[in-house]
Design an enzyme around this catalytic site. Sequence first.
Site, PDB file in Angstrom:
ATOM      1  N   ALA A  48      48.851 -16.568  -2.703  1.00  0.00           N
ATOM      2  CA  ALA A  48      48.275 -15.767  -3.788  1.00  0.00           C
ATOM      3  C   ALA A  48      46.905 -16.293  -4.204  1.00  0.00           C
ATOM      4  CB  ALA A  48      49.229 -15.758  -4.985  1.00  0.00           C
ATOM      5  N   TYR A  78      60.962   8.091  20.573  1.00  0.00           N
ATOM      6  CA  TYR A  78      62.165   7.813  21.373  1.00  0.00           C
ATOM      7  C   TYR A  78      61.773   7.456  22.799  1.00  0.00           C
ATOM      8  CZ  TYR A  78      65.612   8.869  24.936  1.00  0.00           C
ATOM      9  OH  TYR A  78      66.383   8.784  26.057  1.00  0.00           O
ATOM     10  N   ASP A  82      54.438 -15.915  -6.534  1.00  0.00           N
ATOM     11  CA  ASP A  82      55.786 -16.273  -6.979  1.00  0.00           C
ATOM     12  C   ASP A  82      55.880 -16.640  -8.460  1.00  0.00           C
ATOM     13  OD1 ASP A  82      56.488 -15.920  -4.363  1.00  0.00           O
ATOM     14  OD2 ASP A  82      57.177 -17.984  -4.014  1.00  0.00           O
ATOM     15  N   ARG A  94      70.188  12.171   8.700  1.00  0.00           N
ATOM     16  CA  ARG A  94      70.749  13.500   8.953  1.00  0.00           C
ATOM     17  C   ARG A  94      72.154  13.624   8.360  1.00  0.00           C
ATOM     18  NH1 ARG A  94      70.738  15.053  15.028  1.00  0.00           N
ATOM     19  NH2 ARG A  94      72.590  13.774  14.894  1.00  0.00           N
ATOM     20  N   SER A 121      46.927 -23.109   2.373  1.00  0.00           N
ATOM     21  CA  SER A 121      47.103 -22.004   3.312  1.00  0.00           C
ATOM     22  C   SER A 121      48.168 -22.300   4.370  1.00  0.00           C
ATOM     23  CB  SER A 121      45.752 -21.713   3.978  1.00  0.00           C
ATOM     24  OG  SER A 121      45.774 -20.476   4.619  1.00  0.00           O
ATOM     25  N   ASN A 154      50.408 -12.292  -1.297  1.00  0.00           N
ATOM     26  CA  ASN A 154      49.097 -11.999  -0.702  1.00  0.00           C
ATOM     27  C   ASN A 154      48.464 -10.767  -1.337  1.00  0.00           C
ATOM     28  OD1 ASN A 154      48.383 -13.896   1.582  1.00  0.00           O
ATOM     29  ND2 ASN A 154      50.526 -13.456   2.043  1.00  0.00           N
ATOM     30  N   CYS A 199      57.086 -19.686   5.152  1.00  0.00           N
ATOM     31  CA  CYS A 199      57.999 -18.816   5.903  1.00  0.00           C
ATOM     32  C   CYS A 199      58.295 -19.388   7.295  1.00  0.00           C
ATOM     33  CB  CYS A 199      57.400 -17.423   6.061  1.00  0.00           C
ATOM     34  SG  CYS A 199      56.647 -16.781   4.563  1.00  0.00           S
ATOM     35  N   ARG A 259      34.455 -12.127  -1.141  1.00  0.00           N
ATOM     36  CA  ARG A 259      33.963 -10.966  -0.370  1.00  0.00           C
ATOM     37  C   ARG A 259      33.131 -10.039  -1.253  1.00  0.00           C
ATOM     38  NH1 ARG A 259      39.458 -10.527   1.248  1.00  0.00           N
ATOM     39  NH2 ARG A 259      39.617 -11.867   3.060  1.00  0.00           N
ATOM     40  N   GLU A 314      44.328 -27.517  -5.788  1.00  0.00           N
ATOM     41  CA  GLU A 314      45.625 -27.566  -5.103  1.00  0.00           C
ATOM     42  C   GLU A 314      46.173 -28.979  -5.228  1.00  0.00           C
ATOM     43  OE1 GLU A 314      48.079 -25.696  -3.620  1.00  0.00           O
ATOM     44  OE2 GLU A 314      48.997 -27.673  -3.370  1.00  0.00           O
TER      45      GLU A 314
HETATM   46  C1  FAD Z   1      61.667 -21.391   3.735  1.00  0.00           C
HETATM   47  C2  FAD Z   1      60.920 -20.174   3.229  1.00  0.00           C
HETATM   48  C3  FAD Z   1      60.864 -19.042   4.003  1.00  0.00           C
HETATM   49  C4  FAD Z   1      60.194 -17.915   3.538  1.00  0.00           C
HETATM   50  N1  FAD Z   1      60.170 -16.791   4.325  1.00  0.00           N
HETATM   51  C5  FAD Z   1      59.519 -15.681   3.868  1.00  0.00           C
HETATM   52  C6  FAD Z   1      59.446 -14.516   4.663  1.00  0.00           C
HETATM   53  O1  FAD Z   1      59.993 -14.467   5.785  1.00  0.00           O
HETATM   54  N2  FAD Z   1      58.776 -13.423   4.179  1.00  0.00           N
HETATM   55  C7  FAD Z   1      58.144 -13.445   2.955  1.00  0.00           C
HETATM   56  O2  FAD Z   1      57.528 -12.438   2.562  1.00  0.00           O
HETATM   57  N3  FAD Z   1      58.192 -14.562   2.180  1.00  0.00           N
HETATM   58  C8  FAD Z   1      58.856 -15.671   2.602  1.00  0.00           C
HETATM   59  N4  FAD Z   1      58.881 -16.808   1.818  1.00  0.00           N
HETATM   60  C9  FAD Z   1      58.247 -16.785   0.478  1.00  0.00           C
HETATM   61  C10 FAD Z   1      56.762 -17.108   0.550  1.00  0.00           C
HETATM   62  O3  FAD Z   1      56.562 -18.308   1.235  1.00  0.00           O
HETATM   63  C11 FAD Z   1      56.260 -17.221  -0.867  1.00  0.00           C
HETATM   64  O4  FAD Z   1      56.547 -16.030  -1.549  1.00  0.00           O
HETATM   65  C12 FAD Z   1      54.755 -17.467  -0.918  1.00  0.00           C
HETATM   66  O5  FAD Z   1      54.432 -18.691  -0.328  1.00  0.00           O
HETATM   67  C13 FAD Z   1      54.290 -17.458  -2.370  1.00  0.00           C
HETATM   68  O6  FAD Z   1      52.946 -17.723  -2.406  1.00  0.00           O
HETATM   69  P1  FAD Z   1      52.291 -18.301  -3.737  1.00  0.00           P
HETATM   70  O7  FAD Z   1      50.852 -18.511  -3.416  1.00  0.00           O
HETATM   71  O8  FAD Z   1      52.658 -17.450  -4.882  1.00  0.00           O
HETATM   72  O9  FAD Z   1      53.025 -19.684  -3.995  1.00  0.00           O
HETATM   73  P2  FAD Z   1      53.141 -20.991  -3.114  1.00  0.00           P
HETATM   74  O10 FAD Z   1      53.097 -20.690  -1.675  1.00  0.00           O
HETATM   75  O11 FAD Z   1      54.321 -21.731  -3.640  1.00  0.00           O
HETATM   76  O12 FAD Z   1      51.825 -21.782  -3.486  1.00  0.00           O
HETATM   77  C14 FAD Z   1      51.595 -22.280  -4.775  1.00  0.00           C
HETATM   78  C15 FAD Z   1      50.677 -23.461  -4.649  1.00  0.00           C
HETATM   79  O13 FAD Z   1      50.313 -23.903  -5.951  1.00  0.00           O
HETATM   80  C16 FAD Z   1      50.270 -25.312  -5.954  1.00  0.00           C
HETATM   81  N5  FAD Z   1      50.415 -25.737  -7.355  1.00  0.00           N
HETATM   82  C17 FAD Z   1      51.478 -25.547  -8.177  1.00  0.00           C
HETATM   83  N6  FAD Z   1      51.237 -26.068  -9.397  1.00  0.00           N
HETATM   84  C18 FAD Z   1      49.986 -26.600  -9.335  1.00  0.00           C
HETATM   85  C19 FAD Z   1      49.178 -27.276 -10.268  1.00  0.00           C
HETATM   86  N7  FAD Z   1      49.593 -27.514 -11.529  1.00  0.00           N
HETATM   87  N8  FAD Z   1      47.946 -27.703  -9.875  1.00  0.00           N
HETATM   88  C20 FAD Z   1      47.519 -27.468  -8.610  1.00  0.00           C
HETATM   89  N9  FAD Z   1      48.245 -26.840  -7.671  1.00  0.00           N
HETATM   90  C21 FAD Z   1      49.468 -26.396  -8.038  1.00  0.00           C
HETATM   91  C22 FAD Z   1      51.427 -25.715  -5.080  1.00  0.00           C
HETATM   92  O14 FAD Z   1      51.270 -27.027  -4.586  1.00  0.00           O
HETATM   93  C23 FAD Z   1      51.354 -24.658  -3.975  1.00  0.00           C
HETATM   94  O15 FAD Z   1      50.578 -25.066  -2.874  1.00  0.00           O
HETATM   95  C24 FAD Z   1      59.564 -17.944   2.269  1.00  0.00           C
HETATM   96  C25 FAD Z   1      59.599 -19.116   1.491  1.00  0.00           C
HETATM   97  C26 FAD Z   1      60.277 -20.214   1.955  1.00  0.00           C
HETATM   98  C27 FAD Z   1      60.313 -21.447   1.100  1.00  0.00           C
END
Ligand code: FAD
Length: 450
Positions: free
Chosen positions: A14, A426, A283, A442, A43, A305, A47, A24, A37
């Site tokens: 996100a 198909y 999230d 159907r 990045s 995303n 998943c 952009r 971070e």
């Molecule tokens: C095992 C697994 C499998 C998954 N499979 C799927 C899938 O198949 N399909 C799908 O759509 N989704 C899947 N997901 C979910 C997906 O990975 C998450 O929804 C996505 O990563 C969320 O992105 P985000 O940027 O919101 O949070 P995150 O990816 O959690 O990133 C948040 C970032 O913020 C940083 N952060 C937090 N607090 C602070 C702070 N105070 N200061 C600085 N940095 C901080 C963290 O370190 C982290 O890097 C899966 C997740 C897991 C764990």
Amino acid sequence: MSRERLVVIGGDAAGLSAAAQARRLRPPEDLEIVVLEQGPEISYSACGIPYWIGDLVSDRDRLLARTPADFAATDVDIRIHTRAEGIDLAAGEVVAAGGERIGYDSLVVATGGKPMRPPVPGLDAAGVHGVHRLADGADIRAAIAAGAKRAVVLGGGYIGLEMAEVLQLRGLSVTVVLADPLPMGQLDDDMGELVCTAMCEMGIDVQTDQPVREIEVDVDGVVRAVRTDAGSYECDLVVLGLGMGPEISLARDAGLQIGVTGAIDVAHTQRSRSHPEVFAAGDCSQTFHRITGEAIHVALGTHANKQGRVAGSVIGGRPARFAGVLGTAMTKVGDLEVARTGLCTTQAEDGGFDYRTELIESSTRAGYYPGSAPIHVKIITERGSGLLLGAQVVGGPGSGKRIDVFATAIWAGMTAEALAGSDLSYAPPFSPTYDPVVVAARVASRIEQG
Ligand SMILES: Cc1cc2nc3c(=O)[nH]c(=O)nc-3n(C[C@H](O)[C@H](O)[C@H](O)COP(=O)(O)OP(=O)(O)OC[C@H]3O[C@@H](n4cnc5c(N)ncnc54)[C@H](O)[C@@H]3O)c2cc1C
């Protein structure tokens, strides 16, 4: 005009989508972008972690999409190992670890999720692992390399299923312990039964209706078993796959409005409802269900995303709105693909819909074509109008992605009848003459027509 500053907290899906989109739309001389971070990398694909553990991905670095250097090339300043310790909303400043105060004109909170942890003794013992960050993947790989033979996976959602599969692939005997009566609680029971049966046939020991009571440890404090009311399951490794809640401590402490789901409350532009100069995405944020309009928290990368991109667009000066979620999701365990979208029957019930369901069985390919496998498709339609409300798919290879046809049809407000008459492809290697999607639609529309 003086240069503005965007600060982003969180360097994954996100946060980086927001930063990239804002860049952009606005050049560096107009907008400075700083991303904080707390972890060592940005990045990364959470998943992909199960598949790295399962040795299906050769190298951890393949899970990294972009590096800080890639972002530096577009004048986005990424600061790893830099935790945001506080947000001063009144001053418009983020307090970074070490005390530095960084002023912002716009702020994106993208702190992600946090794995659910049951309040039971022993959860912090050595040998109990989450599956959230790359370091968790490395720890589980190390435990396997050190000779772990038996694993207990807590939880039967998609992370639980994926972990059960890959641990078995690595040669461990696997027990999945869940509090619910069936795995994949977002499915109707009849579809969940199919998943449960397939897991058992794979040799995974599935223990249902058993909330975990304790993680038992040996004299060295290392995990040795998982105890429920029904029994004790010996293991060398415990994996937490109990789902993901929002990580909101920073936002809550700062005074940002939190929604009914416990995630940060945002408008469709991803703006905080209490502080419009602050955005939240991914999230950590609350969103809404496209059919019911209700507030919902769904922790999926696909939304993170898109929501980040919406925030970045708005900050970049281009109007954008997040369009909501249908709860579309898919996973697999062994050869079984599992997918769902829209409302399941309990959600339709709770939403006050007058609905009917149809469940059909067909095959993934022409029956005579090699590799053809059974597929079950369940659809939920509104009685009277025939509008599609939800669908679930469980079947062999090639089944899961069919959910996207249903998701698109529901998104477009189609009826079962319209879907049944759609021009879907198909050819024998891909589907029977009538695709299972069409057959299910159907059957539902015929019943609607009486
Ligand atoms: C095992 C697994 C499998 C998954 N499979 C799927 C899938 O198949 N399909 C799908 O759509 N989704 C899947 N997901 C979910 C997906 O990975 C998450 O929804 C996505 O990563 C969320 O992105 P985000 O940027 O919101 O949070 P995150 O990816 O959690 O990133 C948040 C970032 O913020 C940083 N952060 C937090 N607090 C602070 C702070 N105070 N200061 C600085 N940095 C901080 C963290 O370190 C982290 O890097 C899966 C997740 C897991 C764990």
